[in-house]
Design a protein around this motif. Structure first.
Motif, PDB file in Angstrom:
ATOM      1  N   ASN A 140       0.623  -1.494   0.028  1.00 43.01           N
ATOM      2  CA  ASN A 140       0.409   0.419  -0.340  1.00 43.01           C
ATOM      3  C   ASN A 140       0.891   1.132   0.309  1.00 43.01           C
ATOM      4  N   VAL A 141       2.109   1.136   0.973  1.00 42.18           N
ATOM      5  CA  VAL A 141       2.868   2.624   0.947  1.00 42.18           C
ATOM      6  C   VAL A 141       3.601   2.597  -0.856  1.00 42.18           C
ATOM      7  N   LEU A 142       4.036   1.744  -1.068  1.00 44.35           N
ATOM      8  CA  LEU A 142       4.940   1.609  -2.635  1.00 44.35           C
ATOM      9  C   LEU A 142       3.483   1.924  -3.381  1.00 44.35           C
ATOM     10  N   TYR A 143       2.467   1.788  -3.535  1.00 41.28           N
ATOM     11  CA  TYR A 143       0.922   2.066  -4.010  1.00 41.28           C
ATOM     12  C   TYR A 143       0.744   3.590  -4.338  1.00 41.28           C
ATOM     13  N   LYS A 144       1.446   4.235  -3.368  1.00 41.79           N
ATOM     14  CA  LYS A 144       0.406   5.888  -3.172  1.00 41.79           C
ATOM     15  C   LYS A 144       2.275   6.514  -3.241  1.00 41.79           C
ATOM     16  N   LEU A 145       3.526   6.072  -3.455  1.00 46.15           N
ATOM     17  CA  LEU A 145       4.439   6.403  -3.868  1.00 46.15           C
ATOM     18  C   LEU A 145       4.576   5.817  -6.031  1.00 46.15           C
ATOM     19  N   ARG A 166       2.869  -6.753 -11.497  1.00 44.16           N
ATOM     20  CA  ARG A 166       2.628  -7.642 -10.853  1.00 44.16           C
ATOM     21  C   ARG A 166       2.903  -8.946 -11.081  1.00 44.16           C
ATOM     22  N   PHE A 167       2.109  -9.026 -11.921  1.00 42.20           N
ATOM     23  CA  PHE A 167       1.775 -10.575 -11.986  1.00 42.20           C
ATOM     24  C   PHE A 167       2.545 -10.815 -12.520  1.00 42.20           C
ATOM     25  N   LEU A 168       3.150 -10.635 -13.492  1.00 37.90           N
ATOM     26  CA  LEU A 168       4.764 -10.809 -14.806  1.00 37.90           C
ATOM     27  C   LEU A 168       5.638 -11.196 -13.745  1.00 37.90           C
ATOM     28  N   PHE A 169       5.549 -10.427 -12.442  1.00 37.59           N
ATOM     29  CA  PHE A 169       6.815 -10.552 -12.240  1.00 37.59           C
ATOM     30  C   PHE A 169       6.746 -11.836 -11.000  1.00 37.59           C
ATOM     31  N   SER A 170       5.803 -11.676 -10.516  1.00 37.47           N
ATOM     32  CA  SER A 170       4.953 -13.073  -9.685  1.00 37.47           C
ATOM     33  C   SER A 170       5.582 -14.104 -10.341  1.00 37.47           C
ATOM     34  N   THR A 171       4.672 -14.195 -11.831  1.00 37.57           N
ATOM     35  CA  THR A 171       5.215 -15.561 -12.438  1.00 37.57           C
ATOM     36  C   THR A 171       6.287 -15.867 -12.182  1.00 37.57           C
ATOM     37  N   ALA A 172       7.030 -15.138 -12.878  1.00 33.69           N
ATOM     38  CA  ALA A 172       8.899 -15.187 -12.742  1.00 33.69           C
ATOM     39  C   ALA A 172       9.280 -15.800 -12.082  1.00 33.69           C
ATOM     40  N   PHE A 173       8.613 -15.359 -10.475  1.00 34.92           N
ATOM     41  CA  PHE A 173       9.187 -15.782  -9.669  1.00 34.92           C
ATOM     42  C   PHE A 173       9.372 -17.140  -8.650  1.00 34.92           C
ATOM     43  N   ILE A 174       7.649 -17.275  -8.862  1.00 37.72           N
ATOM     44  CA  ILE A 174       7.443 -18.190  -8.583  1.00 37.72           C
ATOM     45  C   ILE A 174       7.339 -19.757  -9.127  1.00 37.72           C
ATOM     46  N   VAL A 195      10.780   4.153  -8.882  1.00 35.16           N
ATOM     47  CA  VAL A 195      10.054   3.603  -8.161  1.00 35.16           C
ATOM     48  C   VAL A 195       8.726   2.946  -8.714  1.00 35.16           C
ATOM     49  N   ARG A 196       8.609   2.775 -10.062  1.00 35.65           N
ATOM     50  CA  ARG A 196       7.805   2.475 -10.827  1.00 35.65           C
ATOM     51  C   ARG A 196       8.044   0.312 -10.730  1.00 35.65           C
ATOM     52  N   LEU A 197       9.361  -0.118 -11.047  1.00 34.70           N
ATOM     53  CA  LEU A 197       9.987  -0.885 -11.320  1.00 34.70           C
ATOM     54  C   LEU A 197       9.838  -1.370  -9.291  1.00 34.70           C
ATOM     55  N   LEU A 198      10.403  -0.449  -8.222  1.00 34.61           N
ATOM     56  CA  LEU A 198      10.834  -0.978  -6.891  1.00 34.61           C
ATOM     57  C   LEU A 198       9.183  -1.716  -6.552  1.00 34.61           C
ATOM     58  N   THR A 199       8.140  -0.777  -6.829  1.00 35.32           N
ATOM     59  CA  THR A 199       6.652  -1.528  -6.496  1.00 35.32           C
ATOM     60  C   THR A 199       6.500  -2.588  -7.383  1.00 35.32           C
ATOM     61  N   VAL A 200       6.444  -2.738  -8.376  1.00 31.62           N
ATOM     62  CA  VAL A 200       5.690  -4.168  -8.711  1.00 31.62           C
ATOM     63  C   VAL A 200       7.109  -5.315  -8.943  1.00 31.62           C
ATOM     64  N   ALA A 201       8.059  -5.366  -8.785  1.00 25.76           N
ATOM     65  CA  ALA A 201       9.011  -6.189  -8.296  1.00 25.76           C
ATOM     66  C   ALA A 201       8.978  -6.362  -6.848  1.00 25.76           C
ATOM     67  N   TYR A 202       8.267  -5.376  -5.982  1.00 21.58           N
ATOM     68  CA  TYR A 202       8.093  -5.718  -5.112  1.00 21.58           C
ATOM     69  C   TYR A 202       6.567  -6.271  -4.209  1.00 21.58           C
TER      70      TYR A 202
END
Length: 401
Positions: free
Chosen positions: A30-35, A50-58, A254-261
């Protein structure tokens, strides 16, 4: 002995610790969404990434961790994974993002506190939970759910006096309030319906996931399938709604940080924790921790976003924690009762089986006893006959001599 007791206590608290970690990670989202919104990022594109990064990770993690114990993939499991990706991923997140644009961030955040109540009603309808009006655990679960919703509403809508408990002088927003991509509309009715639809979608995801892990008990693989389905759906929706290719570019910001996190940690690892807890304790247990996120967001906002902590936040946090404790207490009592019933039923089954075996073996033992006794009688009869014959033969031989 003390170390063993401590290990047992920690093992029993593992679902609680996992869900606290989940809500802490979601508070960071939520904090990163605000940023990211302050930086001008479009929320449907954020959900797709968000889900593309999640798929590549999990997905590699699931292939590595569960390569030997993964059951056969069936069409029913794929259908459940599609529904999990829809209700827990693309639909819930995009509904929430659209509700932000039609209402306000405060109202959209407040509606997420309906998730425990909606999940409880759905679990009762699908037979996963019992109301138990006349039992203490049932009353505790109902009261705790109501307190969680009420405390979160109080935390959201009532401010009160400011409490200057600490001062960090840290403001990651730098005093800026950029809302170029958040267009507020007078159509609050549609925004309210979308926000409630997001809560219903999240609750439906927990219910479907509970049934899925029964036939496919692999948390990493379940999360991988959910992320894959959610990524496909979110990307298709994002391409249909946001066709300006400049909005899809990511830089070292901050966009890359938000989607990666939010992708690797929140939707990858934390969704796996949710699957574990759903498998161990059920959907109501998981949803009961949802109001805790607002408490953590309020604390994080006062620490890193230079937001003031007020009396309403403090009172709402206390009520939320009290409601959460009641729900956990009711769930623990239900678990003990079910374990006792299972133990008594298993002991009854053992007694029935032992009695059946005894009844079956008794005639055989009796027949074997009769056979052995008759054999003994025959041997006893043969011995004298043998000896008498030998005695009669000796005189005949003597006479011949």
């Amino acid at each position: 002995m003390k170390l063993a007791k401590i290990c047992n206590i920690i093992h029993g608290l593992k679902p609680v610790l996992l869900m606290v970690a989940v809500q802490t990670a979601f508070a960071g989202v939520n904090v990163l969404y605000k940023l990211a919104a302050n930086d001008g990022m479009v929320l449907p594109i954020l959900v797709a990434y968000r889900f593309l990064f999640s798929t590549a990770f999990i997905v590699p993690l699931a292939l590595l961790m569960e390569r030997k114990k993964r059951p056969k993939l069936t069409w029913m499991i794929l259908l459940q994974a599609f529904c999990c990706g829809l209700f827990g991923g693309s639909l819930a997140q995009n509904f929430y993002a659209k509700a932000l644009s039609l209402t306000s961030a405060t109202f959209a955040a407040a509606t997420t506190n309906l998730i425990p109540a909606i999940t409880f009603l759905l679990a009762v309808c699908f037979g996963m939970e019992k109301l138990g009006w006349k039992t203490c655990p049932g009353v505790a679960k109902i009261t705790g759910t109501a307190l969680g919703v009420g405390g979160a509403m109080l935390l959201t809508f009532y401010k009160g006096v400011d409490l200057h408990l600490w001062k960090t002088n840290v403001d990651l927003l730098n005093g800026q309030h950029h809302t170029s991509n958040v267009q507020y509309s007078s159509n609050r009715v549609m925004g309210s319906l979308l926000a409630i639809g997001s809560c219903i979608s999240y609750s439906m995801w927990l219910i479907i996931q509970t049934n899925m892990v029964k036939t496919y008990p692999c948390p990493y693989s379940v999360t991988a399938l959910t992320s894959c389905m959610g990524a496909v759906q979110a990307v298709v929706f994002g391409l249909c709604t946001e066709r300006h290719w400049g909005d899809w570019k990511l830089g070292w910001n901050v966009r890359l940080l938000t989607v990666a996190y939010s992708g690797m940690l929140a939707s990858g690892l934390m969704f796996t924790f949710i699957t574990w807890c759903v498998q161990m304790r059920g959907p109501l247990f998981v949803s009961a921790f949802t109001p805790l996120m607002l408490v953590l967001v309020a604390l994080a906002g006062s620490l890193v976003l230079n937001e003031s902590l007020n009396l309403g936040s403090l009172l709402g946090s206390v009520i939320v924690i009290a409601g959460l404790y009641l729900v956990l207490w009711g769930k623990s009592k239900d678990a003990k009762r079910l374990s006792k019933l299972t133990t008594s039923e298993s002991s009854k089954d053992v007694n029935v089986v032992s009695n059946t075996i005894a009844d079956t073996m008794t005639p055989k033992i009796a027949s074997m006893a009769c056979t052995s006794s008759s054999a003994n009688v025959d041997e006893r009869n043969e011995l004298p006959v043998k000896s008498s014959c030998e005695k009669h033969d000796e005189p005949e031989i003597a006479e011949e001599v």
